[in-house]
Scaffold this active site. Structure first.
Site, PDB file in Angstrom:
ATOM      1  N   ARG A 119       0.862  -1.176   0.000  1.00 34.89           N
ATOM      2  CA  ARG A 119       0.000   0.000   0.000  1.00 34.89           C
ATOM      3  C   ARG A 119       0.904   1.233   0.000  1.00 34.89           C
ATOM      4  NH1 ARG A 119      -1.360   2.586   4.600  1.00 34.89           N
ATOM      5  NH2 ARG A 119      -1.456   0.732   5.906  1.00 34.89           N
ATOM      6  N   HIS A 126      -3.745   4.211   4.672  1.00 36.47           N
ATOM      7  CA  HIS A 126      -4.848   3.250   4.765  1.00 36.47           C
ATOM      8  C   HIS A 126      -6.154   3.906   4.329  1.00 36.47           C
ATOM      9  CE1 HIS A 126      -7.422   0.067   6.335  1.00 36.47           C
ATOM     10  NE2 HIS A 126      -8.113   0.990   6.958  1.00 36.47           N
ATOM     11  N   TYR A 156       3.982   5.490  11.341  1.00 33.29           N
ATOM     12  CA  TYR A 156       4.302   4.110  11.682  1.00 33.29           C
ATOM     13  C   TYR A 156       5.219   3.404  10.686  1.00 33.29           C
ATOM     14  CZ  TYR A 156       0.185   3.410   8.635  1.00 33.29           C
ATOM     15  OH  TYR A 156      -0.727   3.446   7.606  1.00 33.29           O
TER      16      TYR A 156
END
Length: 329
Positions: free
Chosen positions: A235, A239, A248
């Protein structure tokens, strides 16, 4: 689009064209969310090969696909009206405006792992009715940890149902890395526990994804049972449009995966004029879709109470009455 294993240049050009439409429309959708047109959006950047390659293997006369909320590439590959599909993201209708039955693409499913159980139910029906079709269930590596997914795979394995479980393993379950939430490190390896086929494939190689999915669907249709395909991809964006992946994951990781961009990878095997033509087409489709999406009229407010339940509940009827009184005041 369906081909025999092994593609010619025309097949690859078509897959690239579809991937590029998905990429440009995905970018347009993100921009629309930032402009306040869409309340939220889940980008699919980086997963175009996994989605287009798998959906292009479907036989739309008998198969059915069950998406999450991120399968724009599948919708593009299946020929779904893109304005009607994107209208779902406006969140003002009961679902989207496209005909799920006609397109063979089920409505969006925002329940983590939800499409998998629906696909298995459909596959059971297809087996009982002897339709000769197979279901394709989309989910992510994060969803693979849901109990529903394990139950669905076990059920499908017991009854040898015609369903292909397609996991887009994009490295992150929102902010949780796959290495910390998938025991054993592989979703495909779990298939053996249910007595079904499991295979890992390079999710950024559109031809490899297409061939693996086509083979699994053909096997499922002919009584060979279900399969798990784990497409290893990434990805590239957040998200969702409310997520900040910089909190993160590292810039070095993102840069490393950018080199494996499925769009750039596919483009390297095509002539420059083919890439240019595909780019021109994709930009035009994205712009036209966004323009028509902006122009869609809002549904009548009274439809807020329609199709909520088969038989309206007392509470819903009271809410409808109160709403009508507020409109008349």
């Amino acid at each position: 689009m369906r081909t025999l294993l092994g593609m010619d240049d025309a097949d690859l050009r078509e897959l690239f064209r579809l991937m590029l439409v998905a990429r440009r429309l995905d970018e347009e959708a993100t921009a629309l969310q930032r402009q306040g047109v869409l309340p939220a959006y889940a980008p699919a950047r980086g997963q175009e090969a996994a989605q287009v390659g798998s959906a292009a293997a479907l036989d739309l006369t008998r198969d059915f696909a069950f998406p999450t909320y991120r399968e724009l590439g599948a919708a593009v590959a299946m020929g779904v009206d893109l304005v009607a599909y994107m209208a779902t993201h406006l969140n003002i209708w009961h679902g989207g405006l496209y005909d799920a039955s006609a397109t063979r693409l089920a409505p969006f499913n925002a329940v983590v792992g939800g499409p998998v159980t629906h696909a298995v139910g459909w596959a059971m029906g297809a087996q009982l009715d002897d339709t000769g079709g197979a279901a394709l269930a989309y989910f992510g590596d994060g969803a693979s940890s849901q109990g529903d997914v394990h139950e669905a795979m076990n059920f499908a394995g017991v009854y040898r149902l015609p369903v292909v479980f397609f996991c887009q393993s994009n490295g992150w379950a929102i902010s949780m890395p796959t290495t910390e939430q998938v025991a054993g490190g592989s979703v495909a390896d779990r298939a053996a526990g249910y007595g079904i086929e499991g295979v890992r494939v390079d999710g950024n190689d559109v031809a490899a994804v297409h061939e693996a999915t086509l083979a699994a669907l053909e096997r499922a249709r002919t009584g060979g049972g279900p399969a798990v395909i784990e497409a290893m991809t990434y990805r590239m964006g957040p998200h969702s449009t409310s997520d900040d992946p910089g909190r993160y994951r590292s810039a070095a990781e993102e840069s490393s995966w950018a080199e494996a961009d499925p769009i750039a990878r596919a483009a390297r095997s095509l002539a420059a004029e083919d890439v240019s033509a595909a780019e021109e087409h994709a930009v035009a489709v994205a712009r036209e879709t966004a323009e028509k999406l902006r122009g869609l009229p809002a549904p009548p407010a009274a439809e807020l109470f329609t199709f909520v339940y088969r038989e309206p509940t007392t509470a819903l009827l009271e809410q409808q009455r109160a709403w009508k009184e507020s409109q008349d005041a």
